[in-house]
Every structure is written in C-alpha cells, then in structure tokens.
Scaffold this motif. Structure first.
Motif, short mmCIF file in Angstrom:
data_model
loop_
_atom_site.label_atom_id
_atom_site.label_comp_id
_atom_site.label_asym_id
_atom_site.label_seq_id
_atom_site.Cartn_x
_atom_site.Cartn_y
_atom_site.Cartn_z
N LEU A 1 44.68 28.98 36.24
CA LEU A 1 43.94 30.92 35.71
C LEU A 1 42.55 31.18 35.26
O LEU A 1 42.11 32.05 35.26
N SER B 1 40.49 30.97 37.90
CA SER B 1 40.16 32.06 38.43
C SER B 1 40.15 33.16 38.60
O SER B 1 39.40 34.21 38.88
N ASN B 2 39.76 33.52 36.51
CA ASN B 2 39.91 34.19 35.71
C ASN B 2 38.05 34.16 36.18
O ASN B 2 37.38 35.37 35.50
N MET C 1 37.20 35.60 38.64
CA MET C 1 37.77 37.50 39.48
C MET C 1 36.25 38.32 38.47
O MET C 1 36.48 39.44 38.51
N THR C 2 36.19 37.96 37.70
CA THR C 2 35.67 38.54 36.05
C THR C 2 33.43 38.40 37.49
O THR C 2 33.08 39.69 37.44
N GLU D 1 39.14 33.14 44.31
CA GLU D 1 40.47 33.64 42.97
C GLU D 1 41.35 33.82 43.14
O GLU D 1 42.04 32.87 42.29
N GLN E 1 44.30 31.28 41.78
CA GLN E 1 45.79 32.28 41.33
C GLN E 1 46.75 31.41 41.63
O GLN E 1 47.93 32.28 41.41
N GLN F 1 48.26 34.93 30.76
CA GLN F 1 46.66 35.47 31.90
C GLN F 1 46.66 36.10 31.66
O GLN F 1 44.63 36.52 31.50
N GLU F 2 47.01 37.04 30.88
CA GLU F 2 45.54 37.96 30.20
C GLU F 2 45.05 37.76 28.68
O GLU F 2 44.06 38.20 29.09
N SER G 1 41.97 35.77 30.69
CA SER G 1 41.46 36.90 30.48
C SER G 1 40.67 37.89 30.51
O SER G 1 39.52 37.74 29.76
N VAL H 1 37.71 34.82 29.16
CA VAL H 1 36.86 34.57 30.08
C VAL H 1 36.42 36.10 30.21
O VAL H 1 35.21 35.57 29.63
#
Length: 116
Positions: free
Chosen positions: A14, A17-18, A21-22, A51, A55, A75-76, A79, A82
């Motif tokens: 995660l 993946s973050n 995604m960021t 991502e 993920q 995940q939050e 997130s 990151v």
C-alpha cells in the motif's frame, strides 16, 4: 516480502501503491500545468496502472487477516503519510498545522478500528 506477516506485506504494498497514486493525482500540477488536461489525464492514467498493480494484491493479501474497515483505515493512514512528505518536499508546499490535526484524527480512527 513474502515471508513477512500479512499486515506488513499489505502495508508495504500500500505504501508503494500510494507513491504511484500520489504522483498520478498531483504530479501533473507541477510538470504539466502548461499542457492540455487530457495529456495530464493520460499520463496520470498510465501511472495509476502501476498503483493498481500494487494496490489490488495489497488488499487481497491484507483481507486474509484484516477486516475491510481495517484495510480502509490502513490505506488512509498510509495515504496521508505519503502525501505530507510529497506536498512538503516534492511540491514545495508550506507545512500546515492542519496536517497535524488530520494525523491526530487518523490516529483516533486507527485506535477505534484496530482495538480488540
């Protein structure tokens, strides 16, 4: 990574993946602001593929030992963990006290969702 406990396997994937995604969500604001939006969208979509390749396995691995709610809170937290360095270092945004308050709220969420 495969010899690690499920929680750490999921968390590690995660985090990775973050990172992707960021950059997919916000990196174009720094480098493609002068280009049409659709170029940024296509490039972001390409980054987001990586991502999802991280993920989806993270959530499948994590769901073997964590509830859906625990996965979401994890995940939050990741997130935000990151995003803050990304915003401060890469995007050169000023540090805001709101980041601390958001982090404290997430710590509360972690407590409530992971307590026995």
């Amino acid at each position: 990574m495969l010899n690690q406990p499920v929680f750490w396997q999921a968390a590690g994937l995660l985090v990775l993946s973050n990172l992707f995604m960021t950059f997919a969500w916000y990196g174009h604001l720094k480098h493609l602001a002068d280009r049409p939006w659709w170029i940024a969208a296509l490039l972001s979509w390409g980054i987001a593929l990586f991502e999802y390749l991280l993920q989806v396995p993270a959530n499948r691995i994590g769901h073997t030992a964590l509830s859906l709610a625990q996965l979401k809170i994890l995940q939050e937290v990741i997130s935000l963990s990151v995003f803050i360095p990304f915003a401060l270092i890469y995007m050169q945004q000023p540090l805001q006290l709101d980041y601390l308050w958001a982090a404290l709220c997430l710590l509360g969420a972690v407590y409530f969702i992971f307590r026995a």
